[in-house]
Design an enzyme around this catalytic site. Structure first.
Site, PDB file in Angstrom:
ATOM      1  N   GLU A 287     -24.586  55.263  61.910  1.00 47.29           N
ATOM      2  CA  GLU A 287     -25.581  54.261  62.277  1.00 47.29           C
ATOM      3  C   GLU A 287     -25.237  52.911  61.633  1.00 47.29           C
ATOM      4  O   GLU A 287     -25.556  51.857  62.171  1.00 47.29           O
ATOM      5  CB  GLU A 287     -26.991  54.718  61.875  1.00 47.29           C
ATOM      6  CG  GLU A 287     -28.070  54.144  62.767  1.00 47.29           C
ATOM      7  CD  GLU A 287     -29.454  54.695  62.490  1.00 47.29           C
ATOM      8  OE1 GLU A 287     -29.902  54.641  61.339  1.00 47.29           O
ATOM      9  OE2 GLU A 287     -30.105  55.186  63.434  1.00 47.29           O
TER      10      GLU A 287
ATOM     11  N   HIS B  68     -13.344  79.488  59.288  1.00 45.81           N
ATOM     12  CA  HIS B  68     -13.402  80.579  60.256  1.00 45.81           C
ATOM     13  C   HIS B  68     -14.006  80.111  61.566  1.00 45.81           C
ATOM     14  O   HIS B  68     -14.485  80.910  62.358  1.00 45.81           O
ATOM     15  CB  HIS B  68     -14.196  81.742  59.659  1.00 45.81           C
ATOM     16  CG  HIS B  68     -13.576  82.223  58.383  1.00 45.81           C
ATOM     17  ND1 HIS B  68     -12.620  83.201  58.353  1.00 45.81           N
ATOM     18  CD2 HIS B  68     -13.736  81.785  57.113  1.00 45.81           C
ATOM     19  CE1 HIS B  68     -12.229  83.375  57.090  1.00 45.81           C
ATOM     20  NE2 HIS B  68     -12.881  82.529  56.324  1.00 45.81           N
TER      21      HIS B  68
ATOM     22  N   LYS C 273     -34.803  54.433  73.149  1.00 44.05           N
ATOM     23  CA  LYS C 273     -36.257  54.432  72.940  1.00 44.05           C
ATOM     24  C   LYS C 273     -36.962  53.758  74.103  1.00 44.05           C
ATOM     25  O   LYS C 273     -37.980  54.227  74.597  1.00 44.05           O
ATOM     26  CB  LYS C 273     -36.612  53.671  71.656  1.00 44.05           C
ATOM     27  CG  LYS C 273     -36.278  54.394  70.380  1.00 44.05           C
ATOM     28  CD  LYS C 273     -36.898  53.618  69.211  1.00 44.05           C
ATOM     29  CE  LYS C 273     -36.295  54.049  67.897  1.00 44.05           C
ATOM     30  NZ  LYS C 273     -36.642  53.168  66.796  1.00 44.05           N
TER      31      LYS C 273
HETATM   32  O1  G6P Z   1     -38.681  55.716  59.176  1.00 48.06           O
HETATM   33  P1  G6P Z   1     -38.865  55.297  60.594  1.00 48.06           P
HETATM   34  O2  G6P Z   1     -39.288  53.875  60.724  1.00 48.06           O
HETATM   35  O3  G6P Z   1     -39.802  56.252  61.307  1.00 48.06           O
HETATM   36  O4  G6P Z   1     -37.486  55.398  61.304  1.00 48.06           O
HETATM   37  C1  G6P Z   1     -36.804  56.592  61.477  1.00 48.06           C
HETATM   38  C2  G6P Z   1     -35.413  56.363  62.046  1.00 48.06           C
HETATM   39  O5  G6P Z   1     -35.492  55.950  63.379  1.00 48.06           O
HETATM   40  C3  G6P Z   1     -34.881  54.793  63.860  1.00 48.06           C
HETATM   41  O6  G6P Z   1     -34.703  54.953  65.227  1.00 48.06           O
HETATM   42  C4  G6P Z   1     -33.610  54.351  63.183  1.00 48.06           C
HETATM   43  O7  G6P Z   1     -32.504  54.378  64.024  1.00 48.06           O
HETATM   44  C5  G6P Z   1     -33.312  55.102  61.920  1.00 48.06           C
HETATM   45  O8  G6P Z   1     -32.503  54.296  61.114  1.00 48.06           O
HETATM   46  C6  G6P Z   1     -34.565  55.451  61.195  1.00 48.06           C
HETATM   47  O9  G6P Z   1     -34.248  56.087  59.978  1.00 48.06           O
END
Ligand code: G6P
Length: 529
Positions: A322, A351, A455
């Site tokens: 990431e 293995h 997303k």
């Molecule tokens: O801790 P949060 O704000 O819920 O984020 C949780 C995760 O989701 C995101 O999509 C990012 O890509 C991550 O870097 C992050 O750790």
């Protein structure tokens, strides 16, 4: 290279940290002195970049953020006294809270002690806590931890089933930096319903770990949750293990969080040294650059020879991929950078896929993680003069050698034992290696613009689902996919509509269909009726 020359090379490049009993061996990466010379100017820049970052520069310009995970383990480094105080008091707050939970001073309404934790979070809000729990939780922890790190209903059920008889003594950690990520939000909503189903007031069990002012924080405040711990704006999710995100679950499990912070601080001190040869993170970054030509041409296979470090590769997968997996460099050029990371543990993986590593596509370099101490007590002999640990050690050496003979390079990280200090040190080592490598290749390691696309697309699918359901609810006669698509003006989304309806149908959500399942265009759908 013959055995004598290789032994010379081993000694020439061996890094040893006395305080941590930590070794790094990069002798099995085949770079030469000229290569190191060539990278020297890039490293000078990288050391300077890291120094600026640690002083509080906006090292993540795209999000206009400072990058301060190093301050977490050395609060005096924070750029303002207020930040220092915030870090110090959060750690104290965490210790006091964990102590009160352990003694029963804080206890559930109808039981003398909390027995379990459900930890809800994803990505950086799960991988660190999961890795550390597997590596460091005592065999019989004061509270047993269970993770919900997805929006998979069956996964949620599984955890709720595990604690079904102890729900009334189970703490719930809801961990989300942004406080708005759908997966933990869903997990929280379902767990909250489960508590309500047992006539338990969720607020008495729930703890929020999130940025002050986030949606989650507001909810926790208004519902009067048991506790709230701050996650700071200047700590990225994937480098948050040593913030409240990792420290709260660790402390509750009886893990020595001060020792984790101390180990990380010692490693931070060692990796701040602006000298490639005497800086283990620089040696790692150098090795990565050499292996993949500065373009990630080779994958990083992480092989800890210790069961308790199994999740390290998964943790590193997010940290490295990431951080480094970026389309553009800082100047805006299209570069498609990154390093792919995978691995589980040795000797188990010998293995499974080590066959390909030794003989197949030479598209990787290995990272062996060696732990000197086999177990806390003496080992029985399983053959005259030989223990299981001797086997494990022999397998590591054997695989390292067999790979090298076939021109597959490797680095070996060695720690004396798996404990809070060494785990803290490993976390810090890779934090810095990623930071330095990002400078070498001129990318921003601290944002993740690519995550948004998936997303956004998912949100559109859920919106489409609402429209599809509405259309079918209004119709008296069954409709084909094309008809549904036309009615909502989305003929370009016919495949999505099909997939939505197939999912709803499979889950008894009132969708009936007729036609040939193997020929989607023959299907007719209806809802109700
Ligand atoms: O801790 P949060 O704000 O819920 O984020 C949780 C995760 O989701 C995101 O999509 C990012 O890509 C991550 O870097 C992050 O750790």
């Amino acid at each position: 290279m013959d055995a004598t020359a290789l032994w010379q090379r081993y000694q020439k490049w061996l890094y040893f940290h006395e305080g941590l009993g930590f070794y790094l061996d990069v002798s099995r990466m085949r770079f030469d002195d000229a290569f190191v010379e060539r990278l020297q100017p890039k490293f000078e820049q990288a050391f300077a970049d890291m120094a600026e970052l640690e002083k509080g520069a906006i090292a993540n310009p795209d999000e206009n953020r400072m990058v301060g995970h190093y301050w977490l383990r050395n609060p005096d480094l924070a750029p303002t006294p207020e930040l220092t105080q915030e870090i110090v008091s959060t750690i104290e707050q965490i210790e006091v809270f964990a102590e009160k939970v352990h003694t029963g001073a804080i206890h559930p309404p109808k039981a003398p002690r909390f027995t379990d934790i459900i930890s809800i979070g994803i990505g950086g809000s799960a991988l660190g806590p999961q890795f550390v729990a597997a590596a460091l939780a005592p065999d019989f922890p004061p509270l047993a931890i269970h993770f919900i790190d997805n929006t998979d209903p069956a996964g949620i059920d599984r955890v709720l089933t595990q604690v079904r008889n102890r729900l009334s003594s189970t703490l719930v950690l809801v961990i989300s930096k942004s406080g708005g990520t759908p997966e933990p939000r869903n997990g929280m909503a379902e767990v909250k319903k489960a508590y309500a189903g047992h006539n338990l007031d969720f607020a008495n069990y729930a703890i929020a770990i999130t940025m002050p002012g986030s949606k989650l924080d507001e909810q926790a405040k208004s519902e009067g949750w048991l506790a709230r711990f701050p996650m700071f704006d200047w700590v990225g999710g994937r480098t948050s293990e040593l913030s409240a995100v990792g420290l709260v679950p660790a402390a509750l499990q009886g893990i020595d969080i001060r020792a984790m912070l101390e180990g990380a601080k010692e490693m931070d001190d060692a990796t701040r040294v602006p000298d490639i040869k005497n800086n283990p993170a620089a040696l790692l970054a150098l090795s990565w650059y050499y292996a993949g030509n500065g373009k990630g041409e080779k994958d990083m296979v992480v092989l800890p020879y210790k069961d308790s470090l199994l999740l390290f590769s998964r943790y590193l997968q997010q940290l490295v991929m990431e951080s480094l997996g970026k389309e553009k460099d800082k100047t805006g050029n299209i570069v498609h950078q990154g390093i792919a990371v995978y691995g589980n543990k040795g000797s188990t993986d010998q293995h499974a896929y080590v066959q390909q590593l030794r003989e197949g596509v030479p598209n990787f370099f290995a990272t062996f993680i060696e732990v000197l101490e086999d177990r806390h007590s003496p080992s029985p002999e399983i053959e005259p003069g030989i223990t299981s640990g001797d086997y494990l050690s022999g397998f590591l050496q054997g695989t390292r050698q067999a790979l090298y003979e076939n021109h597959r390079d490797s680095v070996t990280v060695t720690i004396p034992q798996v404990n809070s200090r060494t785990v803290g040190a490993l976390i810090a080592l890779y934090d810095r290696a990623v930071g330095l490598y990002a400078s070498l290749i001129n990318i921003n390691a601290y944002h993740q613009p690519g995550v948004e696309a998936g997303k956004k697309a998912a949100a559109e699918i859920l919106e489409l689902q609402k429209q599809v359901v509405e259309v079918l609810q209004q119709e008296k006669t069954p409709l084909t996919l094309e008809e549904v698509a036309q009615k909502i003006g989305a003929t370009d989304k016919i495949e999505s509509i099909y997939l939505i309806l197939r999912h709803l149908h499979a889950n008894g959500r009132g969708v009936t269909l007729q036609g040939n399942l193997g020929q989607p265009s023959s299907l007719k759908f209806s809802i109700g009726g």
